[in-house]
Enzyme design. Structure first.
Site, mmCIF file in Angstrom:
data_model
loop_
_atom_site.group_PDB
_atom_site.id
_atom_site.type_symbol
_atom_site.label_atom_id
_atom_site.label_comp_id
_atom_site.label_asym_id
_atom_site.label_seq_id
_atom_site.Cartn_x
_atom_site.Cartn_y
_atom_site.Cartn_z
ATOM 1 N N CYS A 121 -3.806 -4.747 -6.196
ATOM 2 C CA CYS A 121 -3.626 -6.131 -6.647
ATOM 3 C C CYS A 121 -4.951 -6.869 -6.666
ATOM 4 C CB CYS A 121 -2.697 -6.899 -5.720
ATOM 5 S SG CYS A 121 -1.111 -6.137 -5.548
ATOM 6 N N ASN A 158 0.838 -1.211 0.000
ATOM 7 C CA ASN A 158 0.000 0.000 0.000
ATOM 8 C C ASN A 158 0.865 1.249 0.000
ATOM 9 O OD1 ASN A 158 0.189 1.133 2.969
ATOM 10 N ND2 ASN A 158 0.136 -1.114 3.082
#
Lengths: 869, 267
Positions: free
Chosen positions: B186, B130
């Site tokens: 993702c 992140n």
């Protein structure tokens, strides 16, 4: 600050139930005590009054918590809120019935008393200036708090063989005594990484020890693992049967440093492979910036003097740190509350309790120094006195402590009153640390002081209160050292002694950088010289004052002190003979000094003449110790010393205790009557050196024979039984050599026989007995050590290596490793096999920039000579 | 050079390399590397660093292994489901190479703890998923003078660069974290498991080159690839004097978390 373990609530409830059960007789006192003490609740000397010890990690408490503590103290009529030398608070003089409620109320305010006493992980200390001092690598308090969180959540932290003390110093000054705690950490930064130098096994107390270096640098990540492993080490190897020999340092005494460190690492590597245990660091909560009061302008000479004495600028120049002197560490609830409320104006991180039982404020902005000064003055803190009058530390002593011998608090008051009016330049003594304990235990931390005193029993025809004088402690990374015993003084003359001494010190001070430097050079002699003046103690009929302790209404006595401990008594008995043997040997040599030079030299070398035997080792140890342990003998003042020998010998070596049972029987106890009969008479007679020498040798045989009989369950009732007992239990059992039977029998049959001819054998006998004792385990069995063979024949690594039958490419790999360790131009010869090895290795070596000087074949292998490139 | 017989054998293929040699291997054995995030990237990195004999490997993560991880996070096995990722990885590392000292940091890296944690390491691998964490690692490394490897993967693509003090940092290139959900994660876009291995092994290689002080690092350039077409590319970078953290007038002088949600994987 620290996190209260979740199970504490339930433990407090159980404790409260237990009080009822104890009061109604359903629970035995001893059982109750075993729960109560680890909860941090002690009984005071006055029966049925109690104190509650509150954990304050690194001396930290928030102003709000302090205010609440003051209210709790008031509600339960606590006599005082007391600051301890481990930076904690104690609520004193509370009723047992109230202690449960107190624990609950503390709990509501995020405070815990768990582990305040007993065989537990005690309050973790930290440098009082950590976070604000200019010379520290980093603030250690978050680490001390995080470690507290972890350790107090583990039940086994309360079930140790004895107390376990941990401390963090934020700089190399080691002002939190890392080297004098069971486990000590000094902040270090290495290659940018935070970490600690770690000390293990240090302790003050009766047989004090400076900690051993466990890690020169331990990355901070491993802090918890090391603490956990040290705790487990202590738990596993600590002596649980004899609390007088239970502290971690005794594990070192017993197994030796190398073994203990080895045990530690075995446990440490197990602990490390357990699941991850990151310490969660939390900075002291800054909290919302509080509204500040209106600044008060400080002015006038009072204010200026106060500033020079008690106010220090912090690393952040806008902020100040202020020392608040707290007389004897005692605060009453009202002042405590008022102070807390004032400090709430300056945020959460404003208070630390110091190891000298004062309060050090921090983070006070410059404009508010006037406010603090005004407050302190108005509330009666001793802000106008010189530091020395506020910095002296005394344990509670026999005033309230059941273990105390002397009333150290009262002695300190007397000293301070005398100093205040002495006309001495007290500001010149600003940094001098003087500590007083009421007994040989370390509550007053006298062994870490510049100048320390501990209470002991003096004797003329009767007992009187006295103090042993210790001096010259140092702390600092790598230079830490304990104060050493110098002399002793009656309680009565202590204030006079100190005044005279300080006067002399002030006159010499400018010559020395440190007090310990002065002690090493002139101070020790100065102390002895002053003590000489006070050495004659008037008899009871001449001056009864000597037989009353300061602050005492009754004649000095030891009745009603502490509880008995059988096993400790056993060790005290052994130690008594051990001390005697040491003294006799020492005196043996003192006598020799008075002989003509040639003769003297020969005699002094007695110990060395046994080089190679076990005794030589111990013998040397004695002689080294003699000067510091027992300096009066060095003065040749034997007659006096013998008057004191029972109590003094025992106090020194009884092992640390919080119940010094040996003091119950100050007469040296009935068991020792034989020593009186055999020992003292000899001392009193002024005899010719020759006959004295003979007498000493007899005494050595006697003490050596008796010393360990008790471990075989044999208590001789008559002198003859001592010798017969030894012949039977030791020589007969093969613990001592048959050859000693002769001198032992001689001593039994004729005290006046000529022992001088058997001098060597007698000294050896003493050595053998002491060696047995040193190798005795906790179950009183003797482990006779095998002779160690330390002859390591380290052959220097030759630059010739045999790599025959080493296959490719490992022969090349090994060659590269050899070359890597060499200097350019040096030669390496390798032997390698014919075929693939010789076809490949020389070429590969050459391709890396080295030179092949020669390559010769012998039979089916090759010798290759390489010059490192 | 003190190597045990086992070590000589274990590391022989490194020692033979002239660029590594016994000296380089010693450096590797003495090195301390933090793997921040033991997931897709952290898995291969941790395994290769362990195999190489990196002396101390720190593992930082706050997750447990779940079923969706197993498609690419090769250090975790089916039998590790629900186990803490740090413990799962530690087990594999010790099984692979008992020489390695493992430090387990269970928890999120945050502005309070990151400086203390990275102080113990020579090199940091960013294997987080992140942006706030990536910027936090960047800032912490810049402010504390630590080298690190940035890595990112998505669908069939990967990118990586190496920061060493004084060179282009992650913020020089990207400035601030993108707004919430402006970039697919993702989970939203999917990722081919094997490219985690492609990129992670590059990061491990950078770490080892940094440790031995040999070769040319991915500093001031970013390596990108598209595994679908199997194209590799390189973008040259230069330090940005207006960079918020390493520029001439930095505005970030104290660690803070960029306001940005983590990967919405579980929603």
């Amino acid at each position: 600050m620290y996190t209260i373990p979740p199970q504490l609530k339930q433990e407090i409830n159980e404790y409260k139930r237990l009080i009822d059960d104890y009061r109604s007789g359903r629970v035995e006192p001893v059982k109750f005590k075993s729960i109560r003490v680890p909860m941090g609740i002690y009984e005071q000397r006055e029966n049925d009054t109690y104190m509650v010890r509150i954990r304050c990690t690194g001396g930290f408490i928030t102003p709000f918590q302090l205010r609440q503590t003051a209210r709790i103290a008031r509600e339960h009529n606590a006599g005082y809120i007391h600051i301890t030398t481990r930076q904690e608070l104690q609520l004193q003089d509370v009723a047992l019935e109230n202690t449960g409620k107190i624990l609950e109320q503390l709990h509501e305010n995020g405070l815990s008393s768990r582990g305040g006493g007993g065989n537990t992980v005690r309050n973790i200390m930290a440098s009082v200036d950590s976070g604000i001092s200019a010379d520290e690598p980093f603030d250690v308090l978050p680490y001390a708090v995080a470690l507290t969180d972890k350790l107090t959540a583990e039940p086994d932290s309360w079930l140790l063989p004895r107390k376990f003390k941990i401390s963090f110093s934020s700089s190399d000054r080691d002002n939190a005594y890392a080297a004098f705690n069971d486990l000590g950490f000094i902040a270090k930064i290495k290659d940018g990484e935070r970490g600690f130098k770690v000390y293990l096994g240090g302790s003050l107390g009766v047989k004090p020890m400076t900690g051993h270096v466990l890690f020169e640098f331990l990355p901070a990540y491993y802090l918890f693992y090391v603490a956990e492993a040290a705790k487990k080490l202590f738990s596993r190897y600590g002596n649980r049967r004899n609390r007088h020999r239970a502290r971690l340092r005794f594990v070192f005494y017993k197994y030796g440093k190398e073994k203990v460190i080895e045990y530690f690492h075995a446990i440490y590597s197990q602990v490390k492979t357990a699941s991850g245990q990151d310490l969660l660091l939390r900075d002291p909560v800054p909290g919302p910036a509080p509204a500040k009061p209106v600044p008060v302008l400080g002015e006038g000479p009072d204010y200026e003097l106060w500033k020079t004495r008690y106010v220090k600028q912090q690393r952040d120049p806008a902020l100040y740190s202020i020392l608040i002197p707290v007389s004897k560490g005692n605060l009453d609830a009202d002042r405590c509350e008022a102070l807390a409320m004032l400090l709430e104006n300056f945020g959460e991180d404003t208070i630390r309790f110091t190891m000298r039982q004062n309060i050090r404020l921090r983070n006070i902005p410059a404009p508010y120094l006037g406010n603090i000064h005004m407050f302190l003055k108005e509330t009666g803190f001793a802000t106008q006195k010189a530091n020395i009058l506020n910095s002296m530390v005394a344990c509670n002593g026999a005033d309230t402590c059941r273990l105390g011998i002397c009333q150290s608090k009262s002695a300190m008051e007397k000293i301070l009153a005398g100093l205040e009016n002495s006309g001495l330049d007290l500001d010149g003594l600003k940094d001098l640390n003087i500590n007083i304990s009421g007994c040989p235990n370390s509550c007053g931390q006298q062994s870490a002081a510049d100048l320390g005193f501990y209470g002991k029993v003096g004797r003329t025809d009767r007992i009187y209160p006295a103090y042993a004088i210790v001096a010259g402690a140092r702390s600092g990374d790598g230079i830490s050292r304990l104060a050493r015993h110098v002399d002793e003084i009656s309680a009565r003359d202590l204030p006079r002694f100190l005044k005279e001494f300080l006067e002399i010190y002030l006159s010499r001070k400018s010559k020395y950088d440190t007090f310990s430097g002065y002690i090493d050079s002139e101070g020790e002699n100065d102390i002895r010289r002053i003590c000489d003046k006070f050495r004659d103690i008037p008899g009871f009929d001449e001056d009864k004052n000597y037989y009353y302790d300061w602050g005492a209404d009754n004649i000095f006595s030891l009745s009603g002190r502490g509880d008995g401990q059988c096993s400790a008594g056993l060790f005290d008995m052994i130690d008594f003979d051990l001390q005697n043997i040491k003294r006799y040997i020492d005196e043996f040599n003192t006598i020799d000094h008075s002989l003509p030079a040639g003769k003297a030299r020969e005699e002094i070398n007695v110990a060395n003449s046994y080089a190679g035997s076990g005794f030589a080792f111990y013998g040397r140890k004695f002689f080294q110790n003699a000067g510091s342990v027992n300096p009066m003998q060095a003065n040749g003042d034997i007659g006096r010393w013998s008057n004191n020998d029972h109590t003094s010998g025992k106090n020194r070596d009884s092992g640390e205790s919080e119940s010094n049972d040996n003091l119950n029987s100050p007469e040296g106890s009935h068991d020792r009557s034989l020593a009186n009969e055999n020992g003292k008479n000899g001392y009193r007679q002024k005899e010719l050196p020759g006959s004295r020498e003979n007498e000493l040798l007899y005494q050595i045989i006697f003490s050596a024979s008796r010393m360990l009989l008790i471990t075989r369950g044999f208590e001789p009732k008559a002198t003859r039984e001592v010798f017969d007992g030894f012949s039977d239990k030791f020589i007969g059992a093969g613990l001592a050599d048959e050859k000693f039977r002769r001198v032992v029998t001689m001593a039994r049959d004729d005290k006046a026989a000529d022992f001088t001819k058997f001098r060597d054998s007698i000294f050896e006998l003493a050595g053998v007995v002491i060696q047995l004792y040193e190798n005795m385990d906790d179950s009183l069995q003797f482990n006779i050590p095998e002779k160690e063979n330390n002859e390591n024949s380290h052959s220097r690594p030759a630059m010739k290596k045999d790599y025959r039958s080493v296959a490719c490419p490992m022969n090349f790999v090994k060659t590269k490793i050899d070359l890597a360790a060499m200097k350019k131009g040096e030669l390496l010869e390798i032997l390698i096999d014919d075929g693939e090895p010789v076809e490949n290795v020389p070429g590969s070596v050459r391709s890396e920039g080295h030179r092949i000087i020669s390559q010769t074949k012998t039979d089916n292998y090759w010798s290759v000579l390489i010059e490192k490139g | 050079m003190n190597f045990t017989e086992n070590q000589i054998e274990r590391y022989s293929r490194h020692i033979i390399l002239q660029e590594v040699g016994p000296e380089g291997q010693k450096k590797i054995n003495n090195a301390k590397v933090l793997v921040a995030g033991v997931g897709g990237l952290g898995s291969p990195v941790a395994l290769y660093l362990a195999a190489a004999g990196v002396g101390t490997i720190g593992l930082a993560d706050n997750d447990v292994v779940d079923m969706t991880n197993l498609q690419r996070q090769v250090i975790h096995f089916t039998s590790d489901l629900d186990k803490h990722k740090v413990e799962s990885a530690a087990d594999k590392i010790s099984a692979l190479n008992p020489d390695v000292e493992i430090r387990m940091h269970k928890g999120f890296l945050n502005p309070e703890n990151i400086a203390g944690i990275i102080s113990g390491y020579d090199f940091i691998i960013d294997g987080t998923d992140n942006f706030p964490s990536k910027f936090l690692i960047n800032d912490a490394c810049v402010l504390n003078g630590k080298a690190f490897s940035h890595g990112g993967i998505l669908r069939f693509e990967g990118q990586t660069m190496t920061y060493t003090p004084g060179n282009t940092c992650y913020r020089c290139v990207f400035g601030y974290a993108p707004p919430k959900n402006a970039v697919p994660s993702c989970s939203q876009a999917g990722v081919l498991g094997s490219i985690a291995g492609m990129l992670g092994t590059i990061q491990a290689t950078e770490a080892i080159k940094y440790i031995i002080g040999k070769g040319r690092l991915l500093t001031n350039r970013m390596l990108t690839f598209n595994a679908f077409n199997m194209n590799f590319g390189e973008v040259n970078l230069s330090a940005n004097s207006d960079c918020p953290v390493c520029g001439s007038n930095p505005v970030i002088t104290k660690l803070e978390m960029d306001e940005q949600p983590v990967c919405d994987l579980k929603q």
